[in-house]
Design a protein around this motif. Structure first.
Motif, short mmCIF file in Angstrom:
data_model
loop_
_atom_site.label_atom_id
_atom_site.label_comp_id
_atom_site.label_asym_id
_atom_site.label_seq_id
_atom_site.Cartn_x
_atom_site.Cartn_y
_atom_site.Cartn_z
N PHE A 247 0.75 -1.20 0.11
CA PHE A 247 -0.08 -0.01 -0.04
C PHE A 247 0.88 1.35 0.13
N ARG A 248 1.73 1.31 0.79
CA ARG A 248 2.54 2.40 0.87
C ARG A 248 3.71 2.46 -0.40
N LEU A 249 4.00 1.37 -0.86
CA LEU A 249 4.75 1.50 -1.87
C LEU A 249 3.79 2.29 -3.21
N VAL A 250 2.74 1.87 -3.34
CA VAL A 250 1.89 2.10 -4.49
C VAL A 250 1.53 3.63 -4.27
N VAL A 251 1.19 4.01 -2.89
CA VAL A 251 0.86 5.42 -2.61
C VAL A 251 1.96 6.29 -3.02
N ALA A 252 3.19 5.86 -2.73
CA ALA A 252 4.43 6.71 -2.83
C ALA A 252 4.54 6.81 -4.34
N ASN A 253 4.47 5.68 -5.18
CA ASN A 253 4.55 5.78 -6.43
C ASN A 253 3.69 6.79 -7.30
N ALA A 254 2.40 6.88 -6.78
CA ALA A 254 1.26 7.76 -7.15
C ALA A 254 1.58 8.94 -6.99
N ALA A 255 2.07 9.12 -5.63
CA ALA A 255 2.51 10.55 -5.11
C ALA A 255 3.62 11.10 -6.13
N ASP A 256 4.62 10.40 -6.35
CA ASP A 256 5.73 11.06 -7.17
C ASP A 256 5.33 11.13 -8.59
N ALA A 257 4.28 10.41 -9.26
CA ALA A 257 3.87 10.51 -10.37
C ALA A 257 3.03 11.94 -10.35
N GLN A 258 2.35 12.00 -9.44
CA GLN A 258 1.74 13.52 -9.37
C GLN A 258 2.56 14.60 -9.35
N GLU A 259 3.49 14.31 -8.53
CA GLU A 259 4.80 15.41 -8.41
C GLU A 259 5.03 15.75 -9.61
N HIS A 260 5.41 14.71 -10.67
CA HIS A 260 5.94 14.77 -11.99
C HIS A 260 4.84 15.21 -12.95
N GLY A 261 3.57 15.72 -12.19
CA GLY A 261 2.45 16.26 -13.53
C GLY A 261 1.54 14.96 -13.65
N LEU B 284 11.61 7.29 -3.62
CA LEU B 284 10.29 7.56 -3.52
C LEU B 284 9.80 8.45 -2.50
N PRO B 285 8.93 9.11 -2.64
CA PRO B 285 8.58 9.93 -1.45
C PRO B 285 8.51 9.50 -0.09
N GLY B 286 9.20 9.94 0.84
CA GLY B 286 9.33 9.39 2.20
C GLY B 286 10.42 8.60 2.43
N SER B 287 11.33 8.30 1.13
CA SER B 287 12.28 7.38 1.31
C SER B 287 13.81 8.29 1.37
N GLU B 288 13.42 9.49 1.15
CA GLU B 288 14.72 10.37 0.89
C GLU B 288 15.46 10.78 2.20
N ASP B 289 16.67 10.58 2.18
CA ASP B 289 17.62 10.94 3.16
C ASP B 289 16.65 10.07 4.46
N PHE B 290 16.53 9.15 4.77
CA PHE B 290 15.85 8.79 5.77
C PHE B 290 16.71 7.62 6.34
#
Lengths: 423, 593
Positions: free
Chosen positions: B147-161, B391-397
């Motif tokens: 769930f988290r993985l798919v949401v993060a992918n979708a969020a990043d896709a959105q970030e890219h328009g 993916l969003p959430g995984s940067e510099d963490f």
């Protein structure tokens, strides 16, 4: 040597307490043993008799009128409507609940924003009745997620209540942490302890009233989540009422329920006053006997202590209280292994709809007219064992809103007839 | 190209969001449509295993090699979704020594780090393993939150328009001549954040290219354009335990078989699975024997499962695909490989490609390949960056900070929130108001719920998959009404829109909230039905009592017939409080008794 009594009640919930009380008041020498905390702490503290028929008709205005038409396997049918009335008289006599002035059900707002038909309600809930047409303000605390006053108010409005209702959320005065237990609020109000408001120390009751007062428009009654004190809940409410100039009430909530715990305290005190012995904290794990229960064994620090009595009452609860248990193979009653009717196919135990007609809700013992459990062959399992409350089958207390009423009525009937046997 | 090509991706599972993210990062204009929630299909119905590849090291070495490669990639780009538990292939005395050796050799051949561990070592790692096991092979299996993985992918896709539309079912493909030129969708809820049934309708989405990433549903989409896609859906059951009986992934070391894996996942362990071909991916029997077999077989590896508490079971369908000339009878024989079906080459239908088969662990690789393919259609030469950019959430963490003090949370709750949120923890948990726990089983606080609502609108199921609220032991018995209240109260700090679109000044309308509440209650009940014995039956009765008795949710007058309030008890003078002692009210209150 076994510990002896005339009537031994197993179970400390509403049914067990009522049966012990009924037996003690009949003059029997009574002992009550209970294991864990009773499920009263999970109940709202309202005492429902019958809100809906098994067919789903309701909300019923007069539960007594509907009782004679219930199916024969229903525990109310077993004890009869007159016994239900007598049992409620006993309940009214030992508690300070309201609602006994009429046969008519009350409708009480729930913390989820619906209204529920109930026969008796704590004084603390009395000013909140939904059939009372005075305008109403609900107040919630922003860190108490169980009760969201604006949401409950909007829901009540959607339910068509005959008054205006608003919800406001405030911060409880003082510095309680976000996850404070409900008992923490109650204790603070009980003791009227000091809370810091804008750098000044104020008594909690006054600080709470002052925080709510500016929010009150024309409403003549104000409801809070049920955390308004424990030992001195009447005092807390009276103090808030006088400082706010309105009627104050509590909206019953889910577990841990202070109104449920207060009711439990009240009944234990009444039982104590009636002269019964009470022993809590240890489970009954086994018994001796054939057609009669000779003795039961209470497990205590690893030892099995025998207790004997002339008459026994089984009031250990249903699936929630673990008076009825199950595994992948079937459903059973764990102490006396009394027969619990159920389908062999586990997939027949439930309905596919969350609020469907669930057979598991009716799991429990069948009895004869004297509440003595019946075996597979329809014969009485033990001539001196009676069952009361949720351990009984044949009714769905959740759908009918009949849990407390059945516990009180069958507890009373079991206790009374057990006492009659020893007199 | 005169303008950016517009690609419509159908399917909001791991493959679809992987493609959407990839294409959006390469600068294409992307719209993704999903008929339900993100992960609604197969992705939301799996055991969350991050394959090391060990599972396929004997039977399907190509898949095994891809798995270990992607296993490493996901550890990098999705660190907050992955728990590297490690895994064991456990051999019992009755399992073949020859297969054990084959497995070990296969792992080596595929580049999967594998090591033989003795019975004693295995039992030291996992004390609840059966005493009589022989030995095991350790591999880098892990657990991943789909769930988290798919949401993060979708969020990043959105970030890219990209535009991501959930609850939007494709009702038809637009075909002009021999070319697919777009699709027609029915929005359950209107564009944008989901609002139940308030603003719904049909929309034509014109696209330069369409990607069908609907897995087990691919044949349905193919039918709309008159092309034949023979997906063979195969069902599998998974049973969720209330605690982690094991902390590493436990596989049975024997050739294909049912009920041979236990995956520790968050606070639970998931038992899997079966493999049985079904006709319809949405309508197949879910049966008691499947659950019983899961427990009865896996207790050979972990005996305590016999008496352990299960909290629910669920079934998923694999989107198996087999090229037309193979013809396997047994679904376990069908390859787990994925296939690009270019309908131009295959069916003379321009403008659409379907992707079928494949595994969750290799979703990103599939996305890369299909994105390459789409770019090729337009002569675009853009590099894939999805394997390198977190993916969003995984940067510099890298370090779990002490959020307990900073945000006033009790320690296990703070730790779990931060684990779930990864590098988004700051952004989400910083709040001006108090942040109480809404779901006690999973330790989910109000701030996380509000964050999920801001992403997913009025859909409490979508809030659930983002936060895990209502997924613990009580299965929502204690927290569903609290989640609903958060929906009603949304907007205190994060207004999500004005009235007229289903939101009122303070949040969503009561009627919208009530529908979302009922929907989540029913969804939670669905899986629990397969766990109704012992403690979970007791819990189910308690939940039923809390909802039906304490709240009277089953006879909610707001959704039912009008109530004649005047026919009920209006109280007595002595019952209506003591306010009259100080202030006169018109309630006629006297100091009675």
């Amino acid at each position: 040597m076994a510990i002896e009594s005339e009537v031994l009640v197993v179970g400390g919930g509403l049914a067990g307490l009522t049966s012990a009380l009924a037996a003690a008041r009949e003059g029997a020498e009574v002992r009550l043993v209970s294991y864990k905390q009773s499920t009263l702490r999970q109940a709202s503290g309202l005492v429902d008799l019958l809100g809906y028929t098994p067919d789903g008709d309701g909300p019923l205005t007069d539960p007594y009128e509907a009782i004679p038409d219930l199916p024969t396997e229903h525990p109310y049918s077993t004890v009869g409507v007159d016994t239900v009335r007598e049992a409620m008289d006993l309940f009214d006599d030992v508690t300070d609940y309201a609602g006994g002035h009429t046969d008519t059900n009350a409708l009480v707002p729930t913390h989820g924003g619906t209204v529920k038909p109930t026969a008796r309600y704590p004084r603390s809930a009395a000013a909140g009745l939904a059939s009372d047409d005075r305008d109403l303000l609900l107040v919630g605390f922003d860190s108490m997620t169980d009760f969201d006053a604006p949401h409950a108010a909007a829901h009540l409005e959607a339910a068509g209540v005959p008054f205006d209702v608003r919800g406001e959320t405030i911060r409880f005065p003082g510095d309680l942490r976000a996850d404070a237990k409900v008992t923490r609020y109650a204790k603070l109000l009980d003791t009227n302890g000091g809370v810091a408001v804008r750098g000044r120390e104020r008594p909690a009751r006054e600080a709470l009233a002052q925080r709510v007062n500016p929010l009150v428009d024309d409403e003549q009654r104000v409801g809070f989540p049920a955390v308004l004190g424990d030992d001195d809940h009447a005092g807390v409410r009276a103090a808030l009422e006088s400082k706010m100039g309105v009627d104050v009430f509590e909206v019953p909530m889910g577990p841990p329920s202070l109104p449920g715990l207060r009711l439990e305290d009240r009944l234990f005190a009444a039982l104590d006053a009636a002269g019964a012995s009470i022993e809590t904290g240890n489970p009954v794990v086994d018994y001796d006997g054939g057609g009669r229960v000779e003795r039961v064994y209470v497990e205590k620090n690893g030892a099995e202590i025998p207790m004997t009595a002339d008459q026994y009452v089984l009031a250990t609860g249903g699936l929630v209280g673990k008076g009825v248990e199950s595994d992948r193979e079937g459903v059973y009653e764990p102490i006396f292994d009394c027969h619990v009717p159920h389908s062999d196919d586990r997939y027949d135990w439930f309905d596919t709809d969350a609020f469907g007609d669930h057979p598991f809700a009716g799991f429990g013992l069948r009895t004869d007219d004297e509440l003595r459990p019946l075996g597979t062959d329809e014969a009485v399992e033990f001539e001196n064992l009676r069952a009361a409350g949720s351990v009984l089958g044949g009714y769905d207390f959740a759908a009918e809103k009949s849990g407390s009423g059945v516990s009180i009525a069958t507890g009373y009937a079991a206790g009374t007839s057990a006492a009659a046997e020893v007199r | 190209m005169a303008s950016t090509p517009h690609v419509a991706v159908i399917g909001g599972g791991s493959t679809g969001v992987g493609i959407a993210r990839d294409l959006a990062m390469r600068g294409l204009d992307v719209t993704l449509v999903e008929q339900g929630n993100l992960t609604h299909g197969t992705t939301g119905r799996m055991h969350g295993l991050l394959h090391s590849g060990g599972r396929y090291a004997v039977s399907d070495q190509a898949s095994a090699t891809e798995c270990i490669e992607e296993n490493r990639v996901l550890r990098d780009i999705a660190s907050h979704c992955v728990e590297m538990t490690g895994g064991l292939f456990v051999k019992r005395p009755e399992d073949s020594e020859e297969y054990f050796e084959q497995k070990l050799r296969g792992c080596e051949e595929c580049g999967i780090p594998a090591e033989v561990v003795s019975r004693e070592e295995a039992r030291a790692m996992e004390p609840h393993l059966a005493k009589d096991i022989d030995k095991a092979i350790s591999v880098p299996d892990g657990a991943i939150d789909p769930f988290r993985l798919v949401v993060a992918n979708a969020a990043d896709a959105q970030e890219h328009g990209a535009r991501i539309e959930t609850h939007s079912k494709v009702t038809d493909l637009l075909v002009e001549g021999d070319e697919v030129v777009g699709l027609e969708v029915e929005h359950d809820s209107g564009p944008g954040e989901r609002v139940h049934g308030v603003e719904s309708g049909r929309e034509e989405i014109r696209a330069d290219y369409v990607v069908n990433a609907t897995g087990a549903w691919a044949g349905r989409i193919g039918d709309m354009a008159g092309v034949d896609i023979e997906v063979r859906p195969s069902k599998g059951v998974m049973t969720i335990m209330n605690v982690r009986q094991v902390d590493t992934v436990i596989n049975r070391c024997r050739p294909k078989g049912d009920a041979d894996i236990i995956v520790p996942h968050e606070t639970t362990a998931i038992l899997g699975t079966t493999d049985e071909e079904v006709e319809d991916p949405e309508d197949y029997p879910e049966e008691q024997w499947e659950v019983d077999m899961m427990i009865d077989t896996l207790k050979e590896l972990v005996p305590m499962l016999e008496d352990a508490r299960t909290i629910r079971s669920f079934w998923g369908v694999r989107p198996l695909y087999e090229p037309p000339d193979v013809g396997s009878d047994d679904p376990t024989d069908i390859t787990r490989d994925y296939f690009l079906l270019d309908h131009e080459e295959r069916d003379d239908l321009h403008g659409m490609t379907s992707i079928v088969g494949g595994k969750f662990t290799t979703y990103r690789m599939m996305g890369e390949e299909i994105s390459d393919h789409v770019c090729e259609q337009f002569g675009i030469d853009a590099e894939c960056r999805t394997a390198d950019e977190p993916l969003p959430g995984s940067e510099d963490f890298s370090v779990l900070r002490d959020y307990m003090d900073e945000f006033g949370l009790r320690s296990p709750i703070g730790r779990r929130s931060v684990e779930r949120l990864g590098s988004r923890a700051d952004e989400v948990l910083k709040t001006d108001g108090p942040n109480p726990t809404v779901c006690e089983c999973e330790g989910v606080t109000r701030a996380e719920i509000q964050d999920a609502i801001s992403q997913s609108g009025s859909d409490l199921n979508a809030v659930r998959i983002r936060t895990r609220a209502s997924m613990g032991n009580c299965q929502g018995g204690i927290c569903i009404h609290r989640m609903a209240s958060e929906l009603h109260g949304v907007g205190a700090s994060d207004a999500s829109g004005g009235s007229g679109d289903g939101t009122s000044a303070g949040g969503y309308d009561e009627a919208v909230v009530r529908r979302a509440w009922d929907e989540l209650l029913q969804e939670r009940w669905k899986g629990q039905r397969h766990a109704l014995w012992g403690q979970q039956l007791s819990q189910a009765m308690l939940n039923y009592a809390l909802h039906a008795t304490t709240q009277n949710r089953d006879n909610d007058p707001a959704g039912g017939d009008a109530v004649d309030f005047s026919a009920f008890d209006t109280g007595t003078p002595s019952g209506t409080g003591a306010a009259a002692t100080d202030v006169a009210t018109d309630g006629g209150a006297t100091d009675g008794d």
